[in-house]
Design a protein around this motif. Structure first.
Motif, short mmCIF file in Angstrom:
data_model
loop_
_atom_site.label_atom_id
_atom_site.label_comp_id
_atom_site.label_asym_id
_atom_site.label_seq_id
_atom_site.Cartn_x
_atom_site.Cartn_y
_atom_site.Cartn_z
N VAL A 58 3.97 -33.54 -30.28
CA VAL A 58 5.22 -32.80 -30.45
C VAL A 58 5.98 -32.77 -29.13
CG1 VAL A 58 6.24 -30.54 -30.90
CG2 VAL A 58 4.37 -31.35 -32.33
N GLN A 59 5.27 -32.47 -28.05
CA GLN A 59 5.92 -32.39 -26.74
C GLN A 59 6.55 -33.73 -26.36
OE1 GLN A 59 3.64 -30.50 -23.63
NE2 GLN A 59 4.63 -31.72 -22.04
N SER A 60 5.81 -34.80 -26.54
CA SER A 60 6.32 -36.13 -26.21
C SER A 60 7.55 -36.48 -27.05
CB SER A 60 5.22 -37.18 -26.42
OG SER A 60 5.70 -38.47 -26.15
N PHE A 61 7.47 -36.17 -28.35
CA PHE A 61 8.59 -36.46 -29.24
C PHE A 61 9.84 -35.67 -28.84
CE2 PHE A 61 11.11 -35.40 -33.02
CZ PHE A 61 11.40 -36.67 -33.50
N LEU A 62 9.67 -34.40 -28.52
CA LEU A 62 10.82 -33.57 -28.16
C LEU A 62 11.41 -33.97 -26.82
CD1 LEU A 62 9.62 -30.05 -29.37
CD2 LEU A 62 11.31 -31.55 -30.45
N GLU A 63 10.57 -34.44 -25.91
CA GLU A 63 11.10 -34.93 -24.63
C GLU A 63 12.07 -36.08 -24.85
OE1 GLU A 63 7.32 -33.76 -21.70
OE2 GLU A 63 7.67 -35.84 -22.32
N GLN A 64 11.79 -36.89 -25.87
CA GLN A 64 12.65 -38.04 -26.15
C GLN A 64 13.81 -37.71 -27.09
OE1 GLN A 64 11.97 -40.82 -24.42
NE2 GLN A 64 10.28 -39.60 -23.55
N THR A 65 13.69 -36.60 -27.82
CA THR A 65 14.62 -36.32 -28.92
C THR A 65 15.67 -35.26 -28.60
OG1 THR A 65 12.90 -36.90 -30.51
CG2 THR A 65 14.76 -35.63 -31.35
N LEU A 66 15.27 -34.22 -27.86
CA LEU A 66 16.21 -33.13 -27.60
C LEU A 66 17.39 -33.60 -26.76
CD1 LEU A 66 13.80 -30.12 -26.89
CD2 LEU A 66 15.17 -30.53 -28.95
N GLN A 67 18.56 -33.12 -27.13
CA GLN A 67 19.80 -33.50 -26.47
C GLN A 67 20.51 -32.26 -25.94
OE1 GLN A 67 22.13 -35.36 -29.52
NE2 GLN A 67 20.50 -36.81 -30.10
N PRO A 68 21.33 -32.41 -24.92
CA PRO A 68 22.16 -31.28 -24.48
C PRO A 68 22.93 -30.70 -25.67
CG PRO A 68 22.32 -33.06 -22.90
CD PRO A 68 21.54 -33.60 -24.07
N ARG A 69 23.01 -29.37 -25.70
CA ARG A 69 23.64 -28.57 -26.76
C ARG A 69 22.69 -28.27 -27.91
NH1 ARG A 69 26.75 -25.68 -24.82
NH2 ARG A 69 27.46 -25.11 -26.91
N ASP A 70 21.48 -28.80 -27.92
CA ASP A 70 20.53 -28.49 -28.99
C ASP A 70 20.01 -27.06 -28.87
OD1 ASP A 70 20.72 -30.94 -30.19
OD2 ASP A 70 18.80 -31.71 -29.44
N LEU A 71 19.71 -26.46 -30.02
CA LEU A 71 18.96 -25.20 -30.08
C LEU A 71 17.58 -25.56 -30.61
CD1 LEU A 71 20.18 -21.79 -31.57
CD2 LEU A 71 17.81 -22.56 -31.72
N ALA A 72 16.58 -25.52 -29.76
CA ALA A 72 15.21 -25.86 -30.15
C ALA A 72 14.49 -24.57 -30.54
CB ALA A 72 14.48 -26.54 -29.00
N LEU A 73 14.18 -24.45 -31.82
CA LEU A 73 13.60 -23.23 -32.38
C LEU A 73 12.15 -23.49 -32.77
CD1 LEU A 73 13.86 -20.34 -33.51
CD2 LEU A 73 14.80 -21.34 -35.61
N PHE A 74 11.23 -22.79 -32.12
CA PHE A 74 9.80 -22.97 -32.33
C PHE A 74 9.30 -21.89 -33.28
CE2 PHE A 74 10.98 -25.09 -28.55
CZ PHE A 74 10.15 -26.21 -28.45
N LEU A 75 8.74 -22.31 -34.41
CA LEU A 75 8.39 -21.40 -35.50
C LEU A 75 6.89 -21.43 -35.77
CD1 LEU A 75 11.24 -22.63 -37.84
CD2 LEU A 75 11.15 -20.33 -36.87
N GLY A 76 6.25 -20.26 -35.81
CA GLY A 76 4.84 -20.21 -36.18
C GLY A 76 4.09 -19.11 -35.47
N ALA A 77 2.96 -18.72 -36.04
CA ALA A 77 2.14 -17.63 -35.51
C ALA A 77 0.94 -18.15 -34.72
CB ALA A 77 1.66 -16.74 -36.66
#
Length: 523
Positions: free
Chosen positions: A473-492
């Protein structure tokens, strides 16, 4: 008295003291200057806080831990007064164990037993746990976490907040309200709150505000002056087979409350519990507390509040979404029941910033906004994503954000039971990333992984991917997240562990871009 928790000075030992519920109780006891010890597997800021109060914490769960207080007391000339051995009220010995103390404990003499701690367990403790087995062997009084909370509730004029969703926010908001209006409450909640720098506080006032959990059925133990029920749904299929079983638990809780406050926007609360004081987001509902002229904005919520047909005034919240306005109405109802003026209530609620992991802003780096949320049930995910969508789109078109929802399913039983509901819960996300299921101690059934969750969501959403591990997940998000994104992490579960590294990655990326621009302008 048999089955009673002893607050007269006898020590307490918590097996798993670092848990969010266990640590809150340990904190209150330590602040009351009672001897507290416990065990956990790692140091964190919660256990450090307890150590700072004088709690003795062991970093392994060994049988010898239970000798700590007996050895300490044996070195003194004066021993503690003799005390009777207490037995867990429901015979389950900390929820997880199947044996009863009356048949398995090797009870020591009164003099020896008086030197042993009262052992506190949660449902998560396995009956084979070495400390738990030692407690049985030594004859320690063993209580479930809920037994201790029930005893504290009896010690105060208590306000207990129950419900499938919204318990932590509502109980924290009520605690904040009482604190801000000078009532100096004692507070025990399932989340950390900035206003009291943790998940608990000890006040000198007569009120205790407690989050009352239904997950293991222990809700039936609590007898409160004021009870609140926010909503009722099936959320814990590991404990309940049907919604009717959940309703039965809430009915028992309601019968133990002197005054019940309930949200009648939930038909189950309205019909099954028939609360004495009601609240609703709809004026036409006829509830005691309602709202109109509601404005949901990216930076908060505003509404006019009505009490039995009379306008109280305007309420402003820093929190987003309909669900949080509903939670605030519960707090208003409690405040009015305690004879607070709305002129006191509204400013207090307006300063409440929420609990940790409830749409918690973790930071903004390289124009990527990171938000952490505990949502793990389909209803919670829909409500949280609606708030995120509101914040992402209530901006000029050129500045609107993508909502990237990163979801870690929690428990195989919940995932399997609500798979169809999860599939339709992500419509307000632009991109959905799903990792594997956080087991929370459950055995994995055949052919159930995060991939099945992705397949179900994909039937309703065009942009969903599966990343099986947190590292992936971390590797994918490093490549995928762009400026202006809201990255919302969901879970307990433990998904939020990767947020700091992702923020650091984006911070480095921003510095690199800045340096490149400097280099270009230097020519």
């Amino acid at each position: 008295m048999l089955n009673s928790v002893d607050f007269s000075g006898r020590p307490f030992h918590f097996i798993g003291i670092g848990g969010i519920g266990m640590s809150a109780l340990a904190y209150v006891l330590a602040k009351r200057r009672l001897p507290v010890s416990g065990s956990d597997i790692r140091l964190n800021h919660i256990t450090q806080r307890l150590q700072d109060l004088g709690a003795h914490i062991f970093w392994s769960q060994d049988a010898t831990n239970l000798e700590f207080f007996r050895q300490a007391e044996s070195s003194k000339s004066d021993a503690l007064p003799a005390a009777a051995v207490a037995i867990a009220a429901n015979g389950k010995n900390g929820g997880g164990a199947k044996e009863t103390l009356s048949t398995t404990s090797k009870v020591s003499s009164n003099a020896d037993t008086a030197l042993l701690p009262q052992v506190i367990c949660s449902t998560a403790i396995n009956p084979a746990n070495a400390e738990y087995r030692a407690a049985l062997e030594l004859g320690c009084p063993i209580f479930h976490r809920s037994d201790l909370l029930a005893a504290l509730i009896q010690d105060y004029q208590s306000i207990s907040v129950a419900g499938t969703h919204g318990k932590t926010t509502t109980s924290s908001m009520i605690g904040h309200l009482l604190l801000e209006t000078g009532l100096d409450p004692t507070i025990v909640v399932g989340g950390e709150v900035k206003a009291w720098e943790g998940n608990a506080r000890l006040g000198e006032g007569p009120y205790l505000v407690a989050e009352a959990d239904e997950s293991d059925g222990s809700l039936v133990k609590f007898s409160s002056q004021i009870g609140i029920v926010t909503n009722i749904e099936l959320d814990h299929p590991d404990h309940y087979s049907t919604l009717d079983e959940v309703i039965s638990t809430f009915k028992t809780f309601a019968s133990h409350c002197k005054t019940l406050i309930g949200c009648i926007d939930c038909a189950t609360v309205r019909d099954a519990l028939q609360p004495a004081i009601t609240y609703s987001l709809h004026r036409e509902s006829g509830a005691d507390y309602t709202v109109d002229c509601v404005t949901y904005q990216a930076n908060g919520t505003k509404a006019q509040v009505w009490e039995r047909g009379e306008l109280l005034g305007e309420l402003s919240l820093k929190l987003l979404g309909q669900h949080n306005l509903s939670n605030a109405l519960a707090a208003v109802a409690v405040g009015r029941l305690l004879n607070l003026d709305f002129a006191q209530i509204a400013p207090a609620i307006a300063t409440f910033e929420g609990a940790r992991r409830r749409f918690e802003y973790r930071g903004e780096y390289n124009e990527v906004l990171f938000v952490d949320d505990y949502a793990h049930h389909p209803s919670e995910i829909r409500a949280t994503l609606a708030a995120a969508h509101l914040q992402a789109t209530e901006l000029p078109t050129a500045h609107q954000r993508r909502v990237v929802a990163v979801f870690q399913p929690h428990r195989y039983s919940r995932t399997q039971t609500f798979l169809a509901e999860f599939a339709e819960s992500f419509q307000d996300a632009d991109v959905v990333v799903v990792t594997d299921i956080y087991a929370a101690g459950e055995a994995q059934p055949d052919n159930l992984t995060g991939q099945q969750v992705v397949d179900a969501i994909a039937a309703h959403h065009a942009h969903v991917v599966f990343q099986p591990s947190l590292a992936a997940v971390q590797s994918f998000l490093e490549q995928t997240l762009q400026p202006r994104d809201l990255a919302l992490f969901l879970g307990a579960g433990n998904l939020n562990q990767i947020i700091p590294e992702l923020m650091a990655f984006q911070e480095r990326a921003a510095k690199s871009i800045s340096q490149e621009r400097c280099d270009q302008t230097s020519f």
